[in-house]
Scaffold this active site. Structure first.
Site, PDB file in Angstrom:
ATOM      1  CG  HIS A 163      -2.356   0.227   0.929  1.00 37.57           C
ATOM      2  ND1 HIS A 163      -2.891   0.284  -0.346  1.00 37.57           N
ATOM      3  CD2 HIS A 163      -3.414   0.448   1.766  1.00 37.57           C
ATOM      4  CE1 HIS A 163      -4.186   0.504  -0.278  1.00 37.57           C
ATOM      5  NE2 HIS A 163      -4.529   0.615   0.984  1.00 37.57           N
ATOM      6  CG  ASN A 180     -10.964   1.622   1.424  1.00 40.13           C
ATOM      7  OD1 ASN A 180     -11.955   1.417   0.721  1.00 40.13           O
ATOM      8  ND2 ASN A 180     -10.600   0.791   2.389  1.00 40.13           N
ATOM      9  CG  ASN A 198      -9.074   3.644   4.873  1.00 33.35           C
ATOM     10  OD1 ASN A 198      -8.450   3.210   3.910  1.00 33.35           O
ATOM     11  ND2 ASN A 198      -9.670   2.850   5.742  1.00 33.35           N
ATOM     12  CG  ASP A 253      -1.752   0.370  -3.465  1.00 33.42           C
ATOM     13  OD1 ASP A 253      -1.805   1.516  -2.963  1.00 33.42           O
ATOM     14  OD2 ASP A 253      -2.569  -0.528  -3.159  1.00 33.42           O
TER      15      ASP A 253
END
Length: 203
Positions: free
Chosen positions: A21, A117, A71, A96
């Site tokens: 991530h 997200n 997020n 990513d």
């Protein structure tokens, strides 16, 4: 159209380094170094790490690593865009992408978040007209693994070697995007690297 803000997505904190991530952070760190950008500076009001560089004969470009966790990536981006008066069309977001193989890069100027997200939050806070710079991390394996566990997992040693080999390609593609704009750059970037490309990381 020129770009004024390049954003790399990731999560702050040493425990998230080298995770899938955080490839956006990793690429932006390398890009800042290659461009001779200013040292990263933590801006608490804008909730991010900021750097800046000035391409030859061009206006300054800001680099941003949001420190709001993935997020809520849009919180920092919205603040930076508002403070520096940067429209969404002049923003590139590096992140990513599980639907691309390791080493692949794809650029687009539209599209949904695809389950990401961070992208969902950004699109909810600024117009979804920013440019997407997607870096492949490959499909999760085994399939039974949760998406969260996969993207927050660290790259294997073998994948780290490949990421290092592909890094120059990532940086060249990002530089091309900034210099040429999305329409022209996408012709060259949005193709799968050939076998030789995959071995040495070159375009």
């Amino acid at each position: 159209m020129s770009y004024r803000l390049i954003v790399g997505l990731g999560n702050p904190g040493s425990e998230y380094k080298q995770t899938r991530h955080n490839i956006g952070f990793q690429v932006l760190d390398n890009f800042a170094s290659k461009q001779g950008a200013s040292a990263w500076s933590k801006n608490r009001n804008l909730k991010g790490d900021l750097s800046v560089f000035v391409p030859e004969l061009d206006a300054k470009i800001y680099l941003l690593k949001p420190l709001t966790f993935m997020n809520e990536s849009g919180v920092s981006i919205q603040k930076v865009c508002s403070y520096y008066r940067i429209p969404p069309e002049e923003v590139v977001v590096v992140y990513d992408e599980i639907n691309l193989g390791l080493g692949e890069v794809k650029v687009s100027t539209s599209g949904g978040p695809g389950g990401h997200n961070g992208l969902s939050d950004i699109a909810s806070r600024i117009k979804p007209t920013f440019t997407r710079f997607r870096i492949g991390i490959g499909q999760k394996t085994p399939k039974e693994m949760s998406l969260a566990d996969y993207v927050l997992g660290k790259f294997s040693k073998e994948d780290e070697i490949l990421i290092s080999a592909f890094m120059e390609r990532y940086l060249d593609c990002l530089d091309r995007l900034i210099r040429e704009g999305a329409d022209k750059a996408m012709i060259h970037i949005n193709r799968k690297p050939k076998t030789k490309d995959r071995e040495d990381g070159q375009l």
